[in-house]
Design a protein around this motif. Sequence first.
Motif, mmCIF file in Angstrom:
data_model
loop_
_atom_site.group_PDB
_atom_site.id
_atom_site.type_symbol
_atom_site.label_atom_id
_atom_site.label_comp_id
_atom_site.label_asym_id
_atom_site.label_seq_id
_atom_site.Cartn_x
_atom_site.Cartn_y
_atom_site.Cartn_z
ATOM 1 N N TRP A 1 0.821 -1.206 0.000
ATOM 2 C CA TRP A 1 0.000 0.000 0.000
ATOM 3 C C TRP A 1 0.853 1.252 0.000
ATOM 4 C CZ3 TRP A 1 -0.366 3.321 4.400
ATOM 5 C CH2 TRP A 1 0.178 2.814 5.589
ATOM 6 N N ARG A 2 0.237 2.345 -0.423
ATOM 7 C CA ARG A 2 0.878 3.648 -0.472
ATOM 8 C C ARG A 2 0.095 4.620 0.404
ATOM 9 N NH1 ARG A 2 3.838 0.596 -2.199
ATOM 10 N NH2 ARG A 2 4.939 0.525 -4.188
ATOM 11 N N PHE A 3 0.701 5.739 0.686
ATOM 12 C CA PHE A 3 0.092 6.683 1.622
ATOM 13 C C PHE A 3 0.209 8.099 1.084
ATOM 14 C CE2 PHE A 3 0.442 9.657 5.190
ATOM 15 C CZ PHE A 3 -0.655 9.308 5.953
ATOM 16 N N THR A 4 -0.915 8.803 1.006
ATOM 17 C CA THR A 4 -0.914 10.211 0.622
ATOM 18 C C THR A 4 -1.899 10.950 1.511
ATOM 19 O OG1 THR A 4 -0.445 9.652 -1.692
ATOM 20 C CG2 THR A 4 -1.274 11.872 -1.236
ATOM 21 N N LEU A 5 -1.424 11.953 2.236
ATOM 22 C CA LEU A 5 -2.317 12.741 3.066
ATOM 23 C C LEU A 5 -3.227 13.588 2.168
ATOM 24 C CD1 LEU A 5 0.091 14.054 5.841
ATOM 25 C CD2 LEU A 5 -1.842 12.505 6.182
ATOM 26 N N PRO A 6 -4.519 13.614 2.438
ATOM 27 C CA PRO A 6 -5.409 14.473 1.636
ATOM 28 C C PRO A 6 -5.128 15.944 1.896
ATOM 29 C CG PRO A 6 -6.596 13.504 3.483
ATOM 30 C CD PRO A 6 -5.251 12.846 3.457
ATOM 31 N N ALA A 7 -5.465 16.776 0.943
ATOM 32 C CA ALA A 7 -5.304 18.221 1.101
ATOM 33 C C ALA A 7 -6.204 18.726 2.222
ATOM 34 C CB ALA A 7 -5.645 18.920 -0.209
ATOM 35 N N ALA A 8 -5.864 19.894 2.747
ATOM 36 C CA ALA A 8 -6.696 20.522 3.774
ATOM 37 C C ALA A 8 -8.116 20.725 3.263
ATOM 38 C CB ALA A 8 -6.094 21.862 4.181
ATOM 39 N N ARG A 9 -9.073 20.550 4.156
ATOM 40 C CA ARG A 9 -10.477 20.732 3.759
ATOM 41 C C ARG A 9 -10.768 22.162 3.289
ATOM 42 N NH1 ARG A 9 -14.655 17.839 7.994
ATOM 43 N NH2 ARG A 9 -13.988 15.675 7.673
ATOM 44 N N ARG A 10 -10.118 23.131 3.911
ATOM 45 C CA ARG A 10 -10.382 24.539 3.596
ATOM 46 C C ARG A 10 -9.063 25.251 3.351
ATOM 47 N NH1 ARG A 10 -15.615 23.161 3.100
ATOM 48 N NH2 ARG A 10 -16.229 21.991 4.965
ATOM 49 N N GLU A 11 -9.113 26.266 2.507
ATOM 50 C CA GLU A 11 -7.920 27.049 2.200
ATOM 51 C C GLU A 11 -7.884 28.356 2.977
ATOM 52 O OE1 GLU A 11 -4.280 27.969 0.579
ATOM 53 O OE2 GLU A 11 -5.389 26.075 0.577
ATOM 54 N N HIS A 12 -9.066 28.938 3.249
ATOM 55 C CA HIS A 12 -9.150 30.244 3.896
ATOM 56 C C HIS A 12 -9.769 30.109 5.286
ATOM 57 C CE1 HIS A 12 -8.041 31.970 0.068
ATOM 58 N NE2 HIS A 12 -9.045 31.327 -0.514
ATOM 59 N N LEU A 13 -9.302 30.925 6.205
ATOM 60 C CA LEU A 13 -9.743 30.831 7.595
ATOM 61 C C LEU A 13 -11.256 30.946 7.711
ATOM 62 C CD1 LEU A 13 -8.899 30.582 10.555
ATOM 63 C CD2 LEU A 13 -8.617 33.067 10.617
ATOM 64 N N LYS A 14 -11.853 31.875 6.992
ATOM 65 C CA LYS A 14 -13.292 32.126 7.119
ATOM 66 C C LYS A 14 -14.141 30.931 6.695
ATOM 67 C CE LYS A 14 -13.682 34.309 2.547
ATOM 68 N NZ LYS A 14 -14.464 33.221 1.958
ATOM 69 N N ASP A 15 -13.556 29.993 5.973
ATOM 70 C CA ASP A 15 -14.324 28.849 5.479
ATOM 71 C C ASP A 15 -14.348 27.668 6.443
ATOM 72 O OD1 ASP A 15 -14.903 30.221 3.112
ATOM 73 O OD2 ASP A 15 -13.037 29.538 2.168
ATOM 74 N N PHE A 16 -13.505 27.710 7.484
ATOM 75 C CA PHE A 16 -13.469 26.603 8.439
ATOM 76 C C PHE A 16 -14.698 26.617 9.341
ATOM 77 C CE2 PHE A 16 -9.029 26.388 7.293
ATOM 78 C CZ PHE A 16 -8.695 25.049 7.484
ATOM 79 N N ARG A 17 -15.163 25.413 9.687
ATOM 80 C CA ARG A 17 -16.234 25.240 10.662
ATOM 81 C C ARG A 17 -15.579 24.757 11.955
ATOM 82 N NH1 ARG A 17 -19.461 20.872 7.374
ATOM 83 N NH2 ARG A 17 -17.294 20.141 7.290
ATOM 84 N N VAL A 18 -15.576 25.612 12.975
ATOM 85 C CA VAL A 18 -14.774 25.371 14.175
ATOM 86 C C VAL A 18 -15.666 25.138 15.390
ATOM 87 C CG1 VAL A 18 -12.999 26.302 15.699
ATOM 88 C CG2 VAL A 18 -12.905 26.776 13.235
ATOM 89 N N ALA A 19 -15.545 23.953 15.951
ATOM 90 C CA ALA A 19 -16.212 23.626 17.209
ATOM 91 C C ALA A 19 -15.235 23.885 18.346
ATOM 92 C CB ALA A 19 -16.654 22.167 17.208
ATOM 93 N N VAL A 20 -15.620 24.685 19.299
ATOM 94 C CA VAL A 20 -14.781 24.963 20.469
ATOM 95 C C VAL A 20 -15.253 24.073 21.609
ATOM 96 C CG1 VAL A 20 -14.039 26.701 22.127
ATOM 97 C CG2 VAL A 20 -14.380 27.333 19.725
ATOM 98 N N LEU A 21 -14.324 23.323 22.202
ATOM 99 C CA LEU A 21 -14.699 22.447 23.312
ATOM 100 C C LEU A 21 -15.269 23.288 24.453
ATOM 101 C CD1 LEU A 21 -14.382 19.403 24.360
ATOM 102 C CD2 LEU A 21 -12.471 20.329 25.694
ATOM 103 N N PRO A 22 -16.475 22.963 24.926
ATOM 104 C CA PRO A 22 -17.011 23.684 26.083
ATOM 105 C C PRO A 22 -16.097 23.522 27.302
ATOM 106 C CG PRO A 22 -18.740 22.424 24.983
ATOM 107 C CD PRO A 22 -17.439 21.989 24.372
ATOM 108 N N GLN A 23 -16.151 24.482 28.200
ATOM 109 C CA GLN A 23 -15.312 24.416 29.386
ATOM 110 C C GLN A 23 -15.618 23.152 30.182
ATOM 111 O OE1 GLN A 23 -15.572 28.063 31.620
ATOM 112 N NE2 GLN A 23 -14.862 29.321 29.915
ATOM 113 N N VAL A 24 -14.563 22.510 30.667
ATOM 114 C CA VAL A 24 -14.686 21.279 31.453
ATOM 115 C C VAL A 24 -14.415 21.644 32.906
ATOM 116 C CG1 VAL A 24 -13.835 18.935 31.779
ATOM 117 C CG2 VAL A 24 -13.928 19.922 29.469
ATOM 118 N N GLU A 25 -15.450 21.646 33.722
ATOM 119 C CA GLU A 25 -15.342 22.192 35.074
ATOM 120 C C GLU A 25 -14.351 21.428 35.947
ATOM 121 O OE1 GLU A 25 -16.572 25.039 35.855
ATOM 122 O OE2 GLU A 25 -17.575 25.221 33.911
ATOM 123 N N TRP A 26 -14.265 20.136 35.775
ATOM 124 C CA TRP A 26 -13.377 19.348 36.652
ATOM 125 C C TRP A 26 -11.926 19.319 36.156
ATOM 126 C CZ3 TRP A 26 -11.092 15.209 34.234
ATOM 127 C CH2 TRP A 26 -11.709 14.726 33.075
#
Length: 484
Positions: free
Chosen positions: A244-269
């Motif tokens: 087998w061979r291995f090739t990393l796929p290109a980044a999903r997005r090229e520009h910052l504004k196009d990313f969909r970013v989930a921020v981990l909610p604060q973990v109290e403990w």
Amino acid sequence: MNPFSSATAMLAALDRRELSCAELTELHIERIERHDEKLNVVVVRDFGRAREAARAADAARARGERRPLLGIPVTVKESINVAGLRTTSGVSAYAQNVASYDASVVTRLRDAGAIVLGKTNVSWDLTDWQATNPVYGRTANPWDLDRSPGGSSGGSAAVAAGLTPIDLGSDIGGSVRVPGAFCGVFGHKASETALPKSGQRMSPPLPNPPSLMGVMGPITRDAADAALTMDVLGGPEGGEEAAWRFTLPAARREHLKDFRVAVLPQVEWAPVSADIAAARQHAIDALARAGVHVREVQPACFGDLREYFRLYRQLLGAAMGLRLDAAERARRIALFRAADWEFSDAHAHGLEATAAEFFSWHRGRERVRAVWAEFFRDWDIVLAPITLFAPYRQIDVQGPGSGAGFKIAVDDQDVIYQMQLFYPSLATLPGLPATSVPLGLTRGGLPVGLQAIGPYLEDKTTLRFAALCAEALGGVLTPPMFAA
């Protein structure tokens, strides 16, 4: 050209014949000889062979050869085998161990034309977020010599101080990402299976070493350099490349504004310091202003993440216990049991697990991986802390398990020292790629960063986001005492 240029810029300068490979190598050797007395980071040096390799690289370029890293100086973590150099993992009993072979990743670096300058310091047996051991001593943080550079991959200090453009580390509990954050550079934990795992410590080379969760990854001053290094190193363990061979796929997005970013909610403990909380909020606000779709969210089924972390600690105990003899295993189990902390008990359980329990935990891990795969249909990045605080003052931790009940201050709250495993575990348990994102300095002048976690085997997505995010929010800076 200067020692803080990216490896990509160095390659361009070599292509334009603005300097030779020998001159570039000598520049870095001179800096190590001039500055490393303060840092103690490049603890195993191979300057003779590096100079020979640089002359060979110049000859290859004169013949018209072009390879991805031809003429670029690099360093590797001390625990990664380089033929003819010591591999001790900072353990006194192995102080005279000399590797007889190059790890697969080192072979690939050399084949790509990289010039190995030497090896960088580690924590004792790779078990701490500092880089201190009885074989080589203590490595300092280039931003404040009294503070930890992170661990166990201390090579982040060499990258931040301009002693090497690329260092190769390994990560199972944040050992690449925490040093990246503590020294203000990029530290990339590769997707599990993306890079070979063999070639660390004193074990012989194996096509499929019996390891779990631990991976290697580059530390760089430029995210593009980390992506380039991933292209060079990616692929199957030796013996499997025929199928087998291995090739990393290109980044999903090229520009910052196009990313969909989930921020981990604060973990109290799992509290973080005011510095980390401020960096998190700054990132959220800046991303929103840049037009990024950003929201606090995580997979609902993970709840408060206690069971998530417990599963990680159980598997970590099993993974770390593979090479222990019966006496050392019993000693560590007793230490973790005595700590009287629920997650220390989980680690002890991992050390004494039956085969049936191990496979049950592995099944649970696969369920976690499936949940993340579904989550990343709607999101490109999860942004989360990677450390509890900015770099802390060096402390004395006497070997694995000894910190199980030890506490450290997060602002005005004392927490178990090994709570530092929690945020790294978010990506380590499911084997996801994660990149520490340098976000400038705290009000106290110390580096601060977060981690960008991405979909499995989509390493270039986290690296592209990290580059854009750092560019917008602070990025890589030069430690003043090493600027010249």
